[in-house]
Motif scaffolding. Sequence first.
Motif, mmCIF file in Angstrom:
data_model
loop_
_atom_site.group_PDB
_atom_site.id
_atom_site.type_symbol
_atom_site.label_atom_id
_atom_site.label_comp_id
_atom_site.label_asym_id
_atom_site.label_seq_id
_atom_site.Cartn_x
_atom_site.Cartn_y
_atom_site.Cartn_z
ATOM 1 N N ARG A 14 0.840 -1.201 0.000
ATOM 2 C CA ARG A 14 0.000 0.000 0.000
ATOM 3 C C ARG A 14 0.875 1.251 0.000
ATOM 4 N NH1 ARG A 14 -5.168 1.407 1.395
ATOM 5 N NH2 ARG A 14 -5.439 3.523 2.209
ATOM 6 N N GLU A 15 1.965 1.197 0.779
ATOM 7 C CA GLU A 15 2.866 2.353 0.844
ATOM 8 C C GLU A 15 3.436 2.656 -0.524
ATOM 9 O OE1 GLU A 15 6.788 3.898 3.313
ATOM 10 O OE2 GLU A 15 6.434 1.769 3.059
ATOM 11 N N LEU A 16 3.861 1.611 -1.258
ATOM 12 C CA LEU A 16 4.451 1.845 -2.571
ATOM 13 C C LEU A 16 3.422 2.409 -3.534
ATOM 14 C CD1 LEU A 16 6.882 1.635 -4.387
ATOM 15 C CD2 LEU A 16 6.237 -0.703 -4.937
ATOM 16 N N ARG A 17 2.202 1.870 -3.531
ATOM 17 C CA ARG A 17 1.176 2.368 -4.438
ATOM 18 C C ARG A 17 0.882 3.843 -4.195
ATOM 19 N NH1 ARG A 17 -1.562 -2.272 -2.903
ATOM 20 N NH2 ARG A 17 -3.154 -1.043 -1.846
ATOM 21 N N LYS A 388 1.465 10.469 4.493
ATOM 22 C CA LYS A 388 2.015 9.355 5.258
ATOM 23 C C LYS A 388 0.920 8.613 6.004
ATOM 24 C CE LYS A 388 5.448 7.927 6.533
ATOM 25 N NZ LYS A 388 6.159 6.657 6.177
ATOM 26 N N LEU A 389 -0.040 9.345 6.577
ATOM 27 C CA LEU A 389 -1.147 8.703 7.267
ATOM 28 C C LEU A 389 -1.973 7.858 6.297
ATOM 29 C CD1 LEU A 389 -2.207 11.691 9.538
ATOM 30 C CD2 LEU A 389 -1.376 9.475 10.365
ATOM 31 N N ALA A 390 -2.189 8.395 5.099
ATOM 32 C CA ALA A 390 -2.936 7.638 4.098
ATOM 33 C C ALA A 390 -2.189 6.369 3.699
ATOM 34 C CB ALA A 390 -3.198 8.508 2.868
ATOM 35 N N ALA A 391 -0.869 6.481 3.563
ATOM 36 C CA ALA A 391 -0.067 5.302 3.224
ATOM 37 C C ALA A 391 -0.137 4.241 4.315
ATOM 38 C CB ALA A 391 1.389 5.716 2.992
#
Length: 621
Positions: A14-17, A388-391
């Motif tokens: 998810r972080e990468l996307r 960052k929170l969304a990631a």
Amino acid sequence: MTELVWKGKHAESRELRLLKRTILPLRVLEVIAASGADRGQTQQDLFSKEAAESCWRNMLISGDNLLVISSLLPRFAGKVNLIYIDPPFATGQDYRFRVRVGDEKFLDQRFILEEKAYRDTWGTGLDSYLQMLCERLIVMRELLAEDGSIYVHVGPGVVHYVKSLMDELFGADCYRNEIIWKRDVAGKGAKRISSQWPRNADHILFYSKSPQRWFFRQQYRELTEKQKRVYRYSEPDGRRFKTVQLGDYSGESIRRMEREGLIYVSSTGKKYKKYYLDEARDTVDCIWTDILGFGTRTASAEHLRFPTQKPEALLQRIIQASSRPGDLVADFFCGSGTTGAVAEKLGRRWILCDLSKWAIHITRKRLLQVQRTKPFEILDLRNYERHKLAANGLSSREDHLYFVLKLYRAEPLTGFRTLHGKKGRSSVHVGSPGRPISTQEIRQTLDEAKEAGVPEIHFLGWDFEVGLRDLVSALEEEYDLNLRLISIPKESLEVTNPAKERVKFFERNHLELAHEIEGKNVTVAIKNFVLANPEYLPEEVRKSIRKFSDYMDYWAVDWDYPADGRDTFENNWHSFRTRKHRKLETSATHIYRAPGDYRILVKLIDIFANETAKLLEVRIA
């Protein structure tokens, strides 16, 4: 194709996307345009208008390096000549930094504060470590120039995995070297009785972006005394040389060398070729044993006691070999700033990045001690917290509130517009990510709190409006309740389980200034500084504090802070502590050239690396 596979590799995280191609604007927080290496110059203005107008400033960026690298791509894709990174080694440890408190030069445990510099622990162990590194290397490769190179510094426990990963991402034909750096002497301490061979080496993987062309300049070192001893013959003028057998030189070549005086004839009549000591060079190969790490020389002047800090000689060799003067060098795990300091000294441009507030603060001070430092900026990314929170899977306002309240150990509240939680008898308001808490937001919350009969409000904010701390006493008196401004720590953005993990929430400190005006001269002095959270200090350190300035590590002044809403601080003057120079000045003087109304902004960084700002307004007749 041969590849290294780990759990989750082919399912993009998810972080990468969310972050891999997220482009956020860089925000300049501070501009520094002159060197403070000469401590006697701290009374002079450091900001040069000529330097400020130049087209390039070096960059020290705070934030998650994946998001930072992605945001650099529009401007720097294909333009970085050399990348050196020293990422965590997947050791599973938390690395701590020892902070010296106050003016004392000697090392006394009572004056030492230990803080976490960074952690090297991964949720799913090696899988998550490799995923982290893979995601970042993919984007770093895009930054590299076509003849650019990357050096990845890793430990013996992961080098074989990272080598396979680099072969896949860059191509096995772009592999240039594996450098073995012997960082320590063998047989020291417990290594003498270890049941295995002592571990004294790190590994540095060297790859080029292109398999056909890359810049490289061979490096040489001084001969050792042992190497020099073989040059045992001398010319009549005293020039020393050694002799080597001629081997397969042709007769014509030998005759040419005889004419040039390069042939030595022994007493038996045998001919040898001469090699002169003053022309001799020892070529550096891929085994580096001549650069010691700090394990054996902790008293070194350059050692800042930052965990896993690397010596400047190591980076000097890499930067000189794989970049030219004026080239752009980047380090996205910059730590104590060794890469930037060496790049600055060697005339390279640089971009540094780190997640740790300690790394940014230590690097800033280190660069200010380099002679004739070129202009540089300290930056972060706009809307960083929100992305960052969304990631991390916290995309909604409700998710964000629940996360922060849980980390603060507060209970959620419902039925209120501005009161979000409760901790003991106090209510809690949580500011929105990417937006500083304003006076208007404070008043709206206080209005609702007064109606509800709440005795105390804790305002948790990612940032606060400049000057808001000075209004606290007046607002407390007006509303007849207690008010606390508390910063949400940036470290919380790396927390995955707020119920188990703990971070320190710091209340906004109290900074009291005094100033005097004599003609066009203005002197600003720090009258008092109150650390809002002394409970975070160990008892021994707390008992040793002798004066308010012991809580201070750095402060700087912008003598003409504009009123246009810009949040860039221009560092015109500064004073800070170093290992060698512990004294901190508490006043500064500036001469204004023209009459008028001026805003003076003072920025102070305390022993916890937290920032406090105070605004003054003066009129020059």
